[in-house]
Design a protein around this motif. Structure first.
Motif, PDB file in Angstrom:
ATOM      1  N   GLU A  39       0.695  -1.115   0.055  1.00  0.00           N
ATOM      2  CA  GLU A  39       0.132   0.179  -0.046  1.00  0.00           C
ATOM      3  C   GLU A  39       0.717   1.205   0.084  1.00  0.00           C
ATOM      4  O   GLU A  39       0.399   2.259  -0.661  1.00  0.00           O
ATOM      5  N   GLU A  40       2.041   1.176   0.709  1.00  0.00           N
ATOM      6  CA  GLU A  40       2.730   2.283   0.634  1.00  0.00           C
ATOM      7  C   GLU A  40       3.546   2.505  -0.741  1.00  0.00           C
ATOM      8  O   GLU A  40       3.824   3.838  -1.028  1.00  0.00           O
ATOM      9  N   GLU A  41       3.853   1.554  -1.377  1.00  0.00           N
ATOM     10  CA  GLU A  41       4.330   1.561  -2.436  1.00  0.00           C
ATOM     11  C   GLU A  41       3.538   2.163  -3.636  1.00  0.00           C
ATOM     12  O   GLU A  41       3.761   2.921  -4.411  1.00  0.00           O
ATOM     13  N   ARG A  42       2.095   1.529  -3.504  1.00  0.00           N
ATOM     14  CA  ARG A  42       1.235   2.169  -4.454  1.00  0.00           C
ATOM     15  C   ARG A  42       0.841   3.935  -4.086  1.00  0.00           C
ATOM     16  O   ARG A  42       0.943   4.630  -4.908  1.00  0.00           O
ATOM     17  N   GLU A  43       0.909   4.151  -2.853  1.00  0.00           N
ATOM     18  CA  GLU A  43       0.726   5.608  -2.472  1.00  0.00           C
ATOM     19  C   GLU A  43       2.026   6.583  -2.941  1.00  0.00           C
ATOM     20  O   GLU A  43       1.915   7.290  -3.583  1.00  0.00           O
ATOM     21  N   ASP A  86       3.537  10.037  -9.684  1.00  0.00           N
ATOM     22  CA  ASP A  86       2.598  10.444 -10.922  1.00  0.00           C
ATOM     23  C   ASP A  86       2.212  11.772 -10.856  1.00  0.00           C
ATOM     24  O   ASP A  86       2.036  12.487 -11.881  1.00  0.00           O
ATOM     25  N   GLU A  87       1.525  12.236  -9.542  1.00  0.00           N
ATOM     26  CA  GLU A  87       1.037  13.397  -9.550  1.00  0.00           C
ATOM     27  C   GLU A  87       2.140  14.573  -9.551  1.00  0.00           C
ATOM     28  O   GLU A  87       1.982  15.604 -10.147  1.00  0.00           O
ATOM     29  N   ARG A  88       3.299  14.272  -9.071  1.00  0.00           N
ATOM     30  CA  ARG A  88       4.475  15.176  -9.236  1.00  0.00           C
ATOM     31  C   ARG A  88       4.751  15.365 -10.635  1.00  0.00           C
ATOM     32  O   ARG A  88       5.064  16.409 -11.302  1.00  0.00           O
ATOM     33  N   LEU A  89       4.734  14.114 -11.508  1.00  0.00           N
ATOM     34  CA  LEU A  89       5.029  14.429 -12.768  1.00  0.00           C
ATOM     35  C   LEU A  89       4.051  15.098 -13.616  1.00  0.00           C
ATOM     36  O   LEU A  89       4.118  15.888 -14.584  1.00  0.00           O
ATOM     37  N   ASP A  90       2.909  14.776 -13.159  1.00  0.00           N
ATOM     38  CA  ASP A  90       1.648  15.632 -13.961  1.00  0.00           C
ATOM     39  C   ASP A  90       1.852  17.175 -13.812  1.00  0.00           C
ATOM     40  O   ASP A  90       1.648  18.024 -14.718  1.00  0.00           O
ATOM     41  N   ALA A  91       2.186  17.292 -12.564  1.00  0.00           N
ATOM     42  CA  ALA A  91       2.288  18.835 -12.044  1.00  0.00           C
ATOM     43  C   ALA A  91       3.537  19.438 -12.979  1.00  0.00           C
ATOM     44  O   ALA A  91       3.519  20.499 -13.419  1.00  0.00           O
ATOM     45  N   LEU A  92       4.625  18.760 -12.904  1.00  0.00           N
ATOM     46  CA  LEU A  92       5.744  18.915 -13.620  1.00  0.00           C
ATOM     47  C   LEU A  92       5.556  19.283 -15.146  1.00  0.00           C
ATOM     48  O   LEU A  92       5.939  20.166 -15.715  1.00  0.00           O
TER      49      LEU A  92
END
Length: 278
Positions: free
Chosen positions: A236-240, A246-252
């Motif tokens: 679960e931690e790895e999924r988070e 992914d969110e950081r890559l999308d924001a970048l």
């Protein structure tokens, strides 16, 4: 006059280039291959002698030099951050044991060279997750272990009182009863023990059946449940972490698109200014 506008990335340092090199997949696969080959060499040394043994020893020394070089490169690449990763410290200890001279006082260290094979755990992510899950489950396993000890102690006291006189070879004292019940817990020959006791205590099967049900099918399965829970937490931690990445890559990516739009607008404005000036 047209003006060129560009964004140049800052040059990477030597450590960053070295880290990028060591993190490449082919380098990781090479290290894993040498670890597995070293395991075969260490095993083959136990089956040959004479000139073949010397050849295998020389190969083993070359592989050990490879491991030392790889650890030195990682130490240079990561600096003090190298010691923040427990797996790096594990690799350092395993290789360090093999580097120590196997003198008469340290002759046992020669046999410990095979510990280098354990580096395959740190080289394979799936194995690391299994070990991390086991370590995560240690607190819960301690509680289950305490419950198991309590159940065995109570059962040993009862068995000593009930069967100590008729079956002293199995239940003559508390320590003998504990050992017998531990053997029964593993499933080893407990029916033979039960039948021996039942020759003088026909109802003794009730005690053994209840003990096996509680210990083997209940308490021991709790260990499995705790370990599985620990591994699920890690997953679960790895999924988070993957979601956050992914969110950081999308924001970048969104930020880069905005920068690109602004640069194009600025480029168009400069072109207009150049046209007006001409």
């Amino acid at each position: 006059m047209n003006q060129e506008i560009g964004v140049q990335a800052a040059p990477r340092t030597g450590r960053e280039r070295l880290r990028a090199f060591l993190d490449q997949r082919w380098v990781t696969n090479l290290v894993l291959g040498v670890i597995l080959a070293n395991a075969l060499v260490l095993g083959a040394e136990t089956m040959v002698d004479g000139e073949a043994f010397e050849v295998l020893q020389n190969i083993d020394h070359v592989m050990l030099g490879f491991f030392v070089l790889e650890l030195l490169l990682r130490l240079v690449a990561y600096g003090w951050r190298f010691f923040r990763d427990p797996w790096n410290v594990f690799d350092l200890l395993v290789v360090g044991v093999a580097v120590l001279p196997a003198t008469e006082s340290l002759s046992a260290l020669r046999a410990l060279r095979v510990l280098r094979v354990l580096r395959v755990i740190s080289a394979v992510p799936a194995l690391r997750r299994v070990v991390d899950g086991l370590l995560r489950a240690v607190p819960g396993m301690g509680a289950v272990g305490a419950l198991l000890v309590l159940v065995m102690y109570v059962s040993a006291v009862i068995a000593t009182g009930l069967f100590g006189t008729s079956s002293p070879e199995y239940f003559g004292s508390l320590w003998t009863s504990l050992f017998t019940l531990f053997q029964a817990m593993t499933g080893e020959a407990w029916p033979d023990i039960a039948r021996t006791v039942m020759e003088t205590h026909p109802a003794a099967w009730i005690f053994f059946v209840l003990y096996i049900l509680v210990v083997s099918f209940a308490v021991l399965n709790l260990f499995i449940a705790v370990i599985v829970n620990g591994m699920e937490e890690i997953a679960e931690e790895e999924r988070e972490d993957d979601e956050q990445k992914d969110e950081r890559l999308d924001a970048l990516a969104e930020q880069n698109r905005e920068i690109l739009v602004e640069l194009r607008a600025l480029r168009a404005k400069l072109d207009e200014d150049d046209g007006a000036a001409a």
